[in-house]
Design an enzyme around this catalytic site. Structure first.
Site, PDB file in Angstrom:
ATOM      1  N   ASP A 277       2.617   5.757  -3.070  1.00  0.00           N
ATOM      2  CA  ASP A 277       2.965   7.054  -2.491  1.00  0.00           C
ATOM      3  C   ASP A 277       3.819   7.945  -3.395  1.00  0.00           C
ATOM      4  O   ASP A 277       3.583   9.167  -3.457  1.00  0.00           O
ATOM      5  CB  ASP A 277       3.670   6.848  -1.147  1.00  0.00           C
ATOM      6  CG  ASP A 277       2.767   6.160  -0.134  1.00  0.00           C
ATOM      7  OD1 ASP A 277       1.570   6.003  -0.424  1.00  0.00           O
ATOM      8  OD2 ASP A 277       3.263   5.767   0.938  1.00  0.00           O
TER       9      ASP A 277
ATOM     10  N   HIS B  14       0.808  -1.212   0.000  1.00  0.00           N
ATOM     11  CA  HIS B  14       0.000   0.000   0.000  1.00  0.00           C
ATOM     12  C   HIS B  14       0.846   1.269   0.000  1.00  0.00           C
ATOM     13  O   HIS B  14       0.286   2.368   0.010  1.00  0.00           O
ATOM     14  CB  HIS B  14      -0.913  -0.002   1.223  1.00  0.00           C
ATOM     15  CG  HIS B  14      -0.170  -0.064   2.533  1.00  0.00           C
ATOM     16  ND1 HIS B  14       0.544  -1.163   2.919  1.00  0.00           N
ATOM     17  CD2 HIS B  14      -0.026   0.837   3.520  1.00  0.00           C
ATOM     18  CE1 HIS B  14       1.096  -0.936   4.100  1.00  0.00           C
ATOM     19  NE2 HIS B  14       0.769   0.269   4.483  1.00  0.00           N
ATOM     20  N   CYS B  15       2.169   1.149  -0.029  1.00  0.00           N
ATOM     21  CA  CYS B  15       3.027   2.338   0.086  1.00  0.00           C
ATOM     22  C   CYS B  15       3.900   2.589  -1.138  1.00  0.00           C
ATOM     23  O   CYS B  15       3.705   3.561  -1.861  1.00  0.00           O
ATOM     24  CB  CYS B  15       3.912   2.214   1.328  1.00  0.00           C
ATOM     25  SG  CYS B  15       3.011   2.331   2.885  1.00  0.00           S
ATOM     26  N   ILE B  16       4.875   1.716  -1.363  1.00  0.00           N
ATOM     27  CA  ILE B  16       5.913   2.009  -2.354  1.00  0.00           C
ATOM     28  C   ILE B  16       5.373   2.171  -3.773  1.00  0.00           C
ATOM     29  O   ILE B  16       5.817   3.072  -4.496  1.00  0.00           O
ATOM     30  CB  ILE B  16       7.031   0.940  -2.300  1.00  0.00           C
ATOM     31  CG1 ILE B  16       7.661   0.938  -0.901  1.00  0.00           C
ATOM     32  CG2 ILE B  16       8.104   1.220  -3.334  1.00  0.00           C
ATOM     33  CD1 ILE B  16       8.726  -0.105  -0.706  1.00  0.00           C
TER      34      ILE B  16
END
Length: 437
Positions: free
Chosen positions: A284, A279-281
């Protein structure tokens, strides 16, 4: 500071110091649930809010739906009578501090999708009381706290720093990480006003017992979170591209990385893999790319890194095809065992997992695949299977896409015709047909 402001500030300060403040957490996923449980462990009462009724039912039945969060932790919180989960957002009126921990995906055109934040803030505005501290934890672009959250709250007749307080503190949850978690990872806090910052700092120090680093504005805190994950995305892309060069030159990229890591300064170890997920790299950095474009700056390195990491699933399939050809097997019709499809080891999360893209490519090539993943029951319209020696022996090869720790790698080593390891699993393989990415 007028008397009314001073009163609201002192009342909430005392409530935090005496653990009488009620904490509301909106979003009970990988970020919100551990956060809520930790505040309860440290003496606060918490109400968890989520629209997903299945999550609410699981929590009230004291069952965890997060692989690295034990049901015993939930049972302890519920039994203490200091934690409850609900989808009744009107109960936000009971909260003195409200944490927003909702998803922030991207739209089809890769621009920020902050509808979940907006929806949460609308519910807060409808039900909050004066003197409430609101903290956004969801990763987002710089300006969200000031330009999106505050105007909505202001429409309810509130003034930040006066009869409400607003801050941003980015989540730093790393699912599956056994060393760092919500209670020993420092927090960064930036408030819209100085008293908002001070209240948020005090809350995290009391509720999480962790270090808090204060910054001058929410925009600084929002940007630093994007820097954290963009830094990782770019460096992973660098090592992934280097792995392609090393493969072409018959150089072991892992030996190269290990050698470089002996330098005690100026180098940070990153390793190659089948791509990036979670859910990040993958998400974002697109927020940073978008906000840069809004200000006339194109952050080209993000585009390049995204393309490099996005190319890795195809690279994996090409390498797998070559190893099958060595066995005189075409990709079409080949029997391949896929080990692991989650985006990282020892969790049950497949969001943005590069393994899914690889599985889809293999399916498109009419490769006969079977998936082994102890954390997942079904994926890509396929049921996962149990790992057995017979399963491995009947396959043409095994490809390790996620190196879960509870896989019997010795069984794979002893029975596989060949092994293609895209993660350099810790197990010391002795199979003569063992290949690394």
């Amino acid at each position: 500071m007028n008397k009314k402001t001073s009163s609201k500030l002192s009342i909430l300060t005392e409530k935090i110091q005496t653990k009488q403040a009620v904490v509301g957490v909106i979003g009970l996923g990988y970020v919100g649930l551990p956060l809520a449980l930790e505040t309860v462990k440290n003496g606060f009462s918490a109400i968890g809010f989520d629209k997903n009724i299945d999550k609410i039912n699981s929590l009230n039945q004291k069952q965890s739906y997060i692989s690295d969060l034990l049901s015993a932790s939930i049972q302890e919180a519920v039994d203490s009578k200091k934690f409850m989960a609900t989808n009744q957002f009107e109960l936000l009126q009971q909260a003195d501090i409200i944490l927003i921990c909702v998803p922030t995906p991207t739209t089809a055109d890769k621009s920020p999708n902050i509808t979940y934040i907006e929806e949460a803030v609308m519910k807060i505005q409808q039900h909050m009381t004066e003197g409430t501290l609101i903290i956004l934890e969801s990763t987002t672009y710089p300006g969200t706290t000031r330009e999106i959250i505050y105007p909505i709250i202001e429409q309810g007749g509130y003034t930040v720093g006066d009869n409400c307080f607003i801050a941003y503190s980015p989540e730093r949850i790393d699912p599956g990480n056994r060393h760092f978690n919500v209670k020993n990872t420092p927090k960064v806090v930036g408030g819209l006003t100085q008293n908002s910052t001070e209240l948020a700092k005090l809350f995290y120090e009391e509720a999480l017992k962790t270090q808090v680093h204060c910054v001058s504005t929410p925009e600084v805190a929002e940007m630093e979170k994007l820097l954290e994950n963009t830094f990782r995305q770019v460096n992973i892309a660098l090592i992934n591209e280097l792995s392609k060069v090393c493969h072409a030159m018959n150089i072991d990229i892992w030996e190269v990385v290990n050698a470089a890591a002996t330098k005690p300064y100026g180098f940070m170890r990153f390793t190659p893999g089948p791509g990036v997920g979670g859910h990040c790299i993958p998400i974002d950095p697109k927020y940073l790319l978008w906000i840069g474009q809004q200000h006339g700056v194109h952050v080209s390195i993000i585009d390049i890194a995204d393309k490099v990491n996005g190319s890795m699933p195809q690279f994996v399939v090409e390498r797998l095809t070559n190893y099958l050809n060595i066995q005189r097997k075409p990709l079409e019709g080949a029997k391949v065992i896929v080990i692991g499809v989650t985006y990282k080891p020892n969790i049950n999360d497949t969001r943005e997992s590069p393994a899914l893209k690889i599985v889809q490519l293999l399916q498109s090539a009419n490769c006969e695949i079977q998936i082994v993943d102890p954390f997942i029951e079904e994926v890509c319209n396929m049921r996962t299977v149990q790992l057995t020696s017979e399963l491995i022996q009947q396959a043409d090869g095994v490809v390790i896409l996620t190196n879960h720790s509870n896989i019997n790698y010795e069984m794979i080593d002893d029975n596989a015709n060949f092994i293609f390891d895209t993660r350099q699993t810790d197990y010391a393989f002795s199979n003569e047909n063992y290949y690394k990415l």
